[in-house]
Design an enzyme around this catalytic site. Structure first.
Site, PDB file in Angstrom:
ATOM      1  N   GLY A   1       0.798  -1.221   0.000  1.00 47.50           N
ATOM      2  CA  GLY A   1       0.000   0.000   0.000  1.00 47.50           C
ATOM      3  C   GLY A   1       0.827   1.265   0.000  1.00 47.50           C
ATOM      4  O   GLY A   1       2.013   1.243  -0.361  1.00 47.50           O
TER       5      GLY A   1
ATOM      6  N   LEU B   1      -3.702  -5.167  -5.666  1.00 50.92           N
ATOM      7  CA  LEU B   1      -2.560  -4.276  -5.433  1.00 50.92           C
ATOM      8  C   LEU B   1      -1.449  -4.947  -4.619  1.00 50.92           C
ATOM      9  O   LEU B   1      -1.701  -5.483  -3.538  1.00 50.92           O
ATOM     10  CB  LEU B   1      -3.047  -3.025  -4.684  1.00 50.92           C
ATOM     11  CG  LEU B   1      -1.991  -1.957  -4.399  1.00 50.92           C
ATOM     12  CD1 LEU B   1      -1.451  -1.349  -5.666  1.00 50.92           C
ATOM     13  CD2 LEU B   1      -2.556  -0.884  -3.481  1.00 50.92           C
ATOM     14  N   ASP B   2      -0.225  -4.899  -5.123  1.00 49.19           N
ATOM     15  CA  ASP B   2       0.965  -5.382  -4.407  1.00 49.19           C
ATOM     16  C   ASP B   2       0.915  -6.875  -4.089  1.00 49.19           C
ATOM     17  O   ASP B   2       1.627  -7.343  -3.193  1.00 49.19           O
ATOM     18  CB  ASP B   2       1.187  -4.588  -3.106  1.00 49.19           C
ATOM     19  CG  ASP B   2       1.424  -3.112  -3.374  1.00 49.19           C
ATOM     20  OD1 ASP B   2       1.914  -2.792  -4.469  1.00 49.19           O
ATOM     21  OD2 ASP B   2       1.102  -2.286  -2.507  1.00 49.19           O
ATOM     22  N   GLU B   3       0.078  -7.609  -4.814  1.00 42.81           N
ATOM     23  CA  GLU B   3      -0.020  -9.041  -4.529  1.00 42.81           C
ATOM     24  C   GLU B   3       0.367  -9.904  -5.731  1.00 42.81           C
ATOM     25  O   GLU B   3       0.177 -11.113  -5.711  1.00 42.81           O
ATOM     26  CB  GLU B   3      -1.454  -9.394  -4.091  1.00 42.81           C
ATOM     27  CG  GLU B   3      -1.922  -8.640  -2.884  1.00 42.81           C
ATOM     28  CD  GLU B   3      -2.249  -9.539  -1.697  1.00 42.81           C
ATOM     29  OE1 GLU B   3      -2.771 -10.645  -1.921  1.00 42.81           O
ATOM     30  OE2 GLU B   3      -1.974  -9.112  -0.552  1.00 42.81           O
TER      31      GLU B   3
END
Lengths: 285, 285, 285, 285
Positions: free
Chosen positions: A202, A228-230
């Site tokens: 995040g 997001l970011d995964e």
């Protein structure tokens, strides 16, 4: 390994079965072609076989690549992607106002570090336009706001399509791509996140790191996915910090990490060294 | 990769020729055996092909290993060594008074980190005898002085021979083995040198490093050869130091390096992951 | 720095005010004592001043230490802890069945790496009892189950109290200490968590790391607090992994990280180099 | 630490004597000035005391700096250099045809990473002239050959003198500066050598490293002295290589090392964090 010779590079994966190494290498050998490098991996839990094989073709590369694809799919029942070394994928750079990954990535393309061609810059701000022009690169200014996001993404897709882009690199782009965009764009998107994921996903990861009092900060290059970011992690690195370091110090130290981790990911991707499955990567380096 | 199954591990090298990957893998496949892992390397300058291949045999492992050896030598004209995973080489530890690598190596053998069997300890001092006995290990006290060196080495060779030792690990042994010993012993000797070779070869490397004012210290594991500190390098690592660190600090920090670098080298060697040529190593990890 | 001389080490912190460095150093100088080392830090956001100062006393160390404490509290209005170098805090090791940090920590105490005295071992299992006895260390077997936890902790507190323990090291103890225990024990508790916190807090961090597909694994030493894995971080380190590494490989590689990170934290703590505030650490190394 | 306030930074060293910390800090305190940071080091072997102290002056900075200098020299009998934070030393970049350190250093100056002003570029080749102009930097093309070296150095000295240069950075300059030049230039010269010194001094270090078969390559930033590659080391770092890496790979990987190690050295130097003695550095970071 094969700097001056044209090669074919194939990435295969599928259910493991006996004799795969032998069948693939024999197909190449019996055609009179010469393997430069072959690397494979078995995921024993998932029972999946992965291989990267690079060879010098005996005949027309396009024909041989197409024949190999057919062989792998029809005879071995596996998935395969094939690249020819002289074909250099077109890459688009997505940037914002932050410029360190912008300059670093462009200079590495200029230095010949990457097996691809940097085609254009897309930015949400016009602040790097002059620098892009100096580098001789087309610069597309596409501002994005909450209201105009859908529209802006359509414009981005139009530009990418027109330029024939085959890989997108988000060099501290600071925007989340929509599911719709990712579904439409049809090419891999590499992102750099300024933390050691999954820690500090995040926004404002350096502030989070400073707040938590960690002793190392990191950067993570991954393929962008709808979450997001995964996405699947390609490369990560860390650097040491201490109590004297302010958030500003973390940001400064992090810049070096972001540059080198992103560069490593771009290089691995364009060298066709990465296979993705189960939201993880197999990296044949 | 193949923890519970018996495997054959072969290390091959020789002049490159077309089809080697295919011929080796086909030999295994056609016998009904199953490759677990195959890794290869070409030295394009020297035109040498190297391969490590590990497979689950379809029949009697000894027979299959012998057949493979014959095939590689006769049909491919290459050098080959073959190991069977259940056979665990006997290892002797050479020590002096310094005890950190002594304890660390023994505890790693006990923890099952190494694919070999620690058979005995040989030492120039008797100070570690009680500890060795506690670990349940035979301890041979063979003092070495300038005058008695030839004699002492004969005694060491006798002990090693009697114990059937197939690998020697010098865990901060502090003595140079003679050419004669190395020629006679007929098995690999792994040494740990407490510097980042080729920097600070010879005696008192931490003092040399402190004197020169370097900002990193290192450790190097290598195969011992007749020329001191010039054998093929297996593994190296470094750690950061600063102006506050005295020689005593370097020695303390270096202990951790020495332990982990030596352990990594022993593991790679006993896993049959190392090929030596031109005084360098190919490490298939 | 002052290996053979007795020194006083003070750790101060409190609201910043002009002249602190001068007033502290002058107090020492005017007494005829000699500063060996002084390091300070200002947290500009929180406006807190931190200092570690080490000096050779001119008179009776106990008296000088007590006088200094009084000076800092009364005249400077700051918090302070003072240690005398010859006094070696008593340390208890909490272990379970896992033995690598157990052996490593004990051997480092034996090698003189730590400025403290290892006094006893407390364990939830009896499997390491024989090894502890071999090392000549008292071993207390205190099994812990959900039902007996309160009772077991009372027994632990009794043992610690009787032994005069001033620092607890959890060497892969595998149990969470209750708030009650932490409130009662009245001494710092150092824990090693086998991940790069805050990533992979809680149970089975190597499994979590493998599942997520990270490219580095880590270890974190921190002071235990009532909230699991959220205490002030003392030290962290990471090591590289790749797609070939199974969970078993991560566990093996992680052992080396856990040992070295825990050792570094113990050393820093016993050298009186750590100040805690706002759930973070200032580490004067 | 003191980003928005003007500070004075002093670097002191000389024979150790009791009360130095107290006397220096009291001088500052009694003047009504406020210490931001003070760090000191004692070389117990050489009996030398080193200190870096940074404070916010109470009066005119130039006057206070001059008074402090006089105090340290006359009253303490120590050597001292004093800088005022708003004064930004002029830096000249020496380059050749190799451009990665050239771009990297310039971009870092533009990003505000260094407490100095990049004033001009001097090069033995004209290939980077256009890029220098794009960056808005004066570019001086001074070719150097064996015959013209003395003459060329005179021209360089003239340019440096005219520009008021106070620090020279050799960004892969590929020439050895003569004793005469170093004696005349009267300002520090920072060089980056592409090996882990003292290993692989001299020419073609990556070729030497490849030949020796090391498992790590390094880079070293040091102050240039009359003896090639033997000056005081400021910073070093290494990166891992393996048998697959050709000399070209080492060169590519080394570029990243060279950039980051040189940048770190420039930053430390311009922040007045380095003291040199006995051909070693004390780095207060």
């Amino acid at each position: 390994m094969s700097e001056n010779q044209e090669t074919i590079i194939a990435l295969l994966h599928g259910p493991d079965q006996p004799g795969l190494v032998s069948r693939v290498s024999s197909w190449i050998f019996l055609r009179g072609s010469n393997i430069f490098h072959a690397d494979q991996h078995k995921d024993l839990e998932a029972n999946i076989f992965f291989q990267r094989v690079e060879w010098s073709p005996s005949g027309d590369p396009e024909k041989e690549a197409a024949d190999f694809k057919k062989f792998v799919r029809d005879d071995l029942g596996m998935e395969v992607s094939v690249a020819i070394s002289k074909e250099r994928p077109k890459v688009a750079l997505f940037v914002s106002k932050i410029d360190h990954c912008f300059h670093d990535t462009i200079l590495r393309f200029r230095a010949g570090e990457f097996a691809g061609e940097l085609t254009c810059i897309l930015s949400t701000h016009d602040s790097l336009e002059a620098d892009a022009r100096t580098y001789g690169l087309p610069f597309h200014y596409v501002p994005v706001s909450a209201e105009t996001k859908a529209e802006a993404e359509q414009e981005q897709l139009r530009i990418l399509n027109e330029a024939g882009v085959e890989c997108i690199v988000m060099a501290r782009y600071m925007q989340v791509l929509s599911d719709h965009f990712l579904a439409q764009v049809g090419c891999p998107v590499i992102n750099i996140h300024h933390s050691f994921l999954p820690a500090f996903a995040g926004g404002k990861p350096y502030h989070q790191a400073h707040q938590r009092g960690v002793k190392l900060i990191g950067a993570t290059a991954h393929y962008a996915t709808a979450v997001l970011d995964e996405g699947p992690i390609i490369h990560q690195d860390v650097t040491r910090i201490n109590h004297r370091n302010s958030v500003a110090d973390l940001i400064r130290k992090g810049r070096d990490l972001e540059k080198s981790v992103l560069a490593q990911a771009i290089r691995l991707h364009l060298d066709n060294r990465i296979l993705v499955y189960n939201n993880k990567t197999v990296v044949f380096d």
